[in-house]
Design an enzyme around this catalytic site. Structure first.
Site, short mmCIF file in Angstrom:
data_model
loop_
_atom_site.label_atom_id
_atom_site.label_comp_id
_atom_site.label_asym_id
_atom_site.label_seq_id
_atom_site.Cartn_x
_atom_site.Cartn_y
_atom_site.Cartn_z
N GLY A 106 -2.53 6.22 -10.94
CA GLY A 106 -1.81 7.28 -11.62
C GLY A 106 -0.72 7.81 -10.71
O GLY A 106 -0.36 7.19 -9.70
N ASP A 107 -0.19 8.97 -11.05
CA ASP A 107 0.92 9.53 -10.27
C ASP A 107 0.47 10.11 -8.94
O ASP A 107 1.27 10.24 -8.01
CB ASP A 107 1.62 10.61 -11.10
CG ASP A 107 2.24 10.03 -12.37
OD1 ASP A 107 3.04 9.11 -12.25
OD2 ASP A 107 1.89 10.50 -13.47
#
Length: 564
Positions: free
Chosen positions: A218-219
């Site tokens: 993810g980020d």
């Protein structure tokens, strides 16, 4: 197969660039099926040789090609050689409307003579020509300046096996691994073992070994990598290492933004992963803004996505307990938070982008800078002391890694050379970029800043990409290097249904046209937020940070991003 022209027409041979190449080859499964194949600078054209009229012609755009390889057959008796080209064109989805990138391979058998070596050389000539032509036809957008990842490139891929639904590693092996092999991209796979593992690793790594750092997560993992790079003594050189993102988490905001910037049709889930993998193989590199964020303590962070307070931060952090359900966790968190909607008290100030036209869509209102500041000192009542640019202590790490040279093996080496930092030079020891627009947190904001009159907020969101999540198109006009912080805030008084309508409209980028009087959108260069409500959450790139006064400034084009 036999080539139909022993003395081919010189006009059909390669010229200074790619020119034209022509040959006749057989099908890999049936020697009786023959094809004429021609290569130009922009396309590979395939036509079945048949006595019947109206022969079918298929044209593959080299923009969609990631690679081509030549090889001998598995049967040692077979004197023929083979070459296979790999394409990812847009094609109609099987079960739904629209198009998405889908894998197509074209394989041909070369049997010019009975000498296997001569046939292999001819197959390699075709594979080399197709690869060269596809590099020249990388999908560039008009008006965007690109560089390219060095070829052959050496890529470090960091995978968080626990991100999203815990399937990042399976997604990599199932979708990306073969694509990188097809594109002849060697990589080292590192599986992160704990929080800040990636941050520690890139802070100490010898980056001269790597042409790109790619995150499969993810980020949050990219947030670690960027801050690890910016904590290095040689940060100016380190942050120029091209960064890539492969969506493997729940939000995948940057991956969705990069896909959007490529002007491709909307994509989600595995389709988005395939799109980002395709862009990684093509190797175009653009610029990306970073935002310097100062907390009231000694800490300074660098952000590539967002700074959130209130509703958005609450949903992001509180929905972590629903991580196992994937991206739907944000919908669940939104519904839970709507049921007990909170109002936060605080003070907000920002430096507007003077040259940018003010947005006046629907009922969205904008704040114009006052002639005099509305507060003499935004932080005068707070005993906060600010010390910029202090990094946390470095610590050691151990990594497990896998090196790919078109064969897949996994090895474990706690003393791997990845963590050997190159010798430092005196010129490297330069402090991180100065935040010339920001006063100290204990100082009033300059008179050129706008101080928001309202002090009761439902949310404050500063974002510098187009998407806040895969399905949240927050800033339709944003670009990775537009040099702007896109500031949204929603004031108290909005109803739960109205707030829900805003987020539903955001899925299509239509929230600014809703005419909501509580929604404000500004383009800014810097901002300061001072929470008054004693308890709450602030999230940077989806990660919870220290709660308290915070200020931020954008640094245009500071990092480099693999994009299309």
């Amino acid at each position: 197969m036999e080539n139909g022209a022993c003395d081919p027409d010189p006009s059909r041979q390669r010229n200074g660039l790619v020119g034209a190449l022509y040959g006749e080859f057989t099908d890999t499964l049936d020697d009786r099926v023959r094809y004429s194949v021609s290569l130009t600078e922009s396309a590979l054209t395939i036509q079945r040789i048949s006595s019947s009229p109206g022969r079918t012609k298929v044209v593959f755009n080299l923009t969609d090609c990631v690679g081509c390889r030549a090889y001998r057959g598995a049967d040692s008796v077979d004197v023929g050689a083979y070459f296979t080209a790999y394409f990812y064109p847009f094609r109609r989805r099987w079960m739904s409307a629209g198009v998405s990138r889908q894998r197509v391979e074209q394989c041909f058998r070369v049997a010019l003579v009975q000498d296997p070596l001569v046939n292999l050389q001819e197959a390699e000539r075709w594979a080399h020509a197709i690869r060269d032509a596809s590099v020249l036809q990388a999908p560039r957008r008009d008006g965007v300046e690109y560089t390219e990842v060095r070829r052959p490139c050496r890529v470090m891929i960091l995978v968080n096996p626990h991100s999203g639904r815990g399937q990042a590693l399976q997604l990599f092996t199932g979708h990306i691994q073969n694509m990188l092999t097809e594109a002849s991209v060697p990589y080292t796979l590192i599986i992160t073992e704990h929080q800040n593992h990636a941050r520690e690793l890139v802070r100490k790594a010898d980056l001269s070994q790597w042409d790109a750092l790619v995150i499969m997560s993810g980020d949050g993992l990219l947030f670690e990598v960027i801050n690890g790079l910016m904590e290095r003594e040689d940060w100016q050189q380190a942050i120029q290492t091209p960064l890539g993102i492969l969506p493997g988490g729940s939000g995948n905001a940057l991956a969705a933004s990069i896909h959007h910037y490529s002007q491709s049709p909307p994509a989600w889930n595995e389709e988005l992963l395939l799109s980002c993998g395709f862009m990684l193989c093509k190797g175009l590199v653009g610029s990306m803004d970073l935002v310097s964020i100062h907390l009231s303590s000694r800490q300074r962070l660098f952000s590539f996505l967002s700074l959130a307070w209130g509703f958005v931060a609450d949903v992001d952090i509180e929905s972590e307990k629903y991580r196992h359900v994937g991206a739907i966790r944000f919908l669940m968190g939104t519904l839970v938070r709507l049921a007990t909607l909170r109002v936060y008290q605080g003070r907000l100030a920002y430096l507007p982008v003077k040259e940018a036209a003010k947005v006046s869509t629907g009922g969205v209102k904008t704040n114009l800078p006052p002639s005099t500041p509305q507060h003499a000192s935004l932080c005068a009542s707070l005993p906060c002391q600010f010390i910029p640019n202090v990094s946390p202590n470095q610590s050691s790490c151990h990594n497990c890694n896998s090196t790919n040279s078109n064969h897949n093996t996994i090895t474990y080496s706690p003393d791997n050379d990845i963590t050997t930092k190159r010798p430092e030079t005196q010129s490297d020891k330069t402090r991180a970029p100065m935040d010339s627009l920001l006063p100290g947190l204990d100082q009033p904001v300059p008179e050129s800043w706008t101080v928001v009159k309202e002090e009761d907020f439902v949310l404050v969101l500063a974002i510098y990409q187009s998407h806040l999540a895969e399905n949240l198109w927050t800033v339709p006009g944003a670009m990775a290097d537009d040099g702007v912080i896109h500031l949204f805030y929603v004031t108290a008084g909005i109803s739960r249904p109205a707030l829900l309508r805003l987020f539903l409209a955001m899925e299509k980028g239509a929230h600014l046209a809703c005419g909501c009087p509580h929604l404000v959108y500004e383009k800014v260069k810097a901002l300061r937020l001072e929470p008054i409500t004693p308890q709450g959450m602030i999230a940077v790139d989806g990660e919870m940070v220290e709660y308290g006064p915070v200020q931020a400034q954008i640094h245009p084009r500071l990092a480099r991003l693999i994009c299309g």
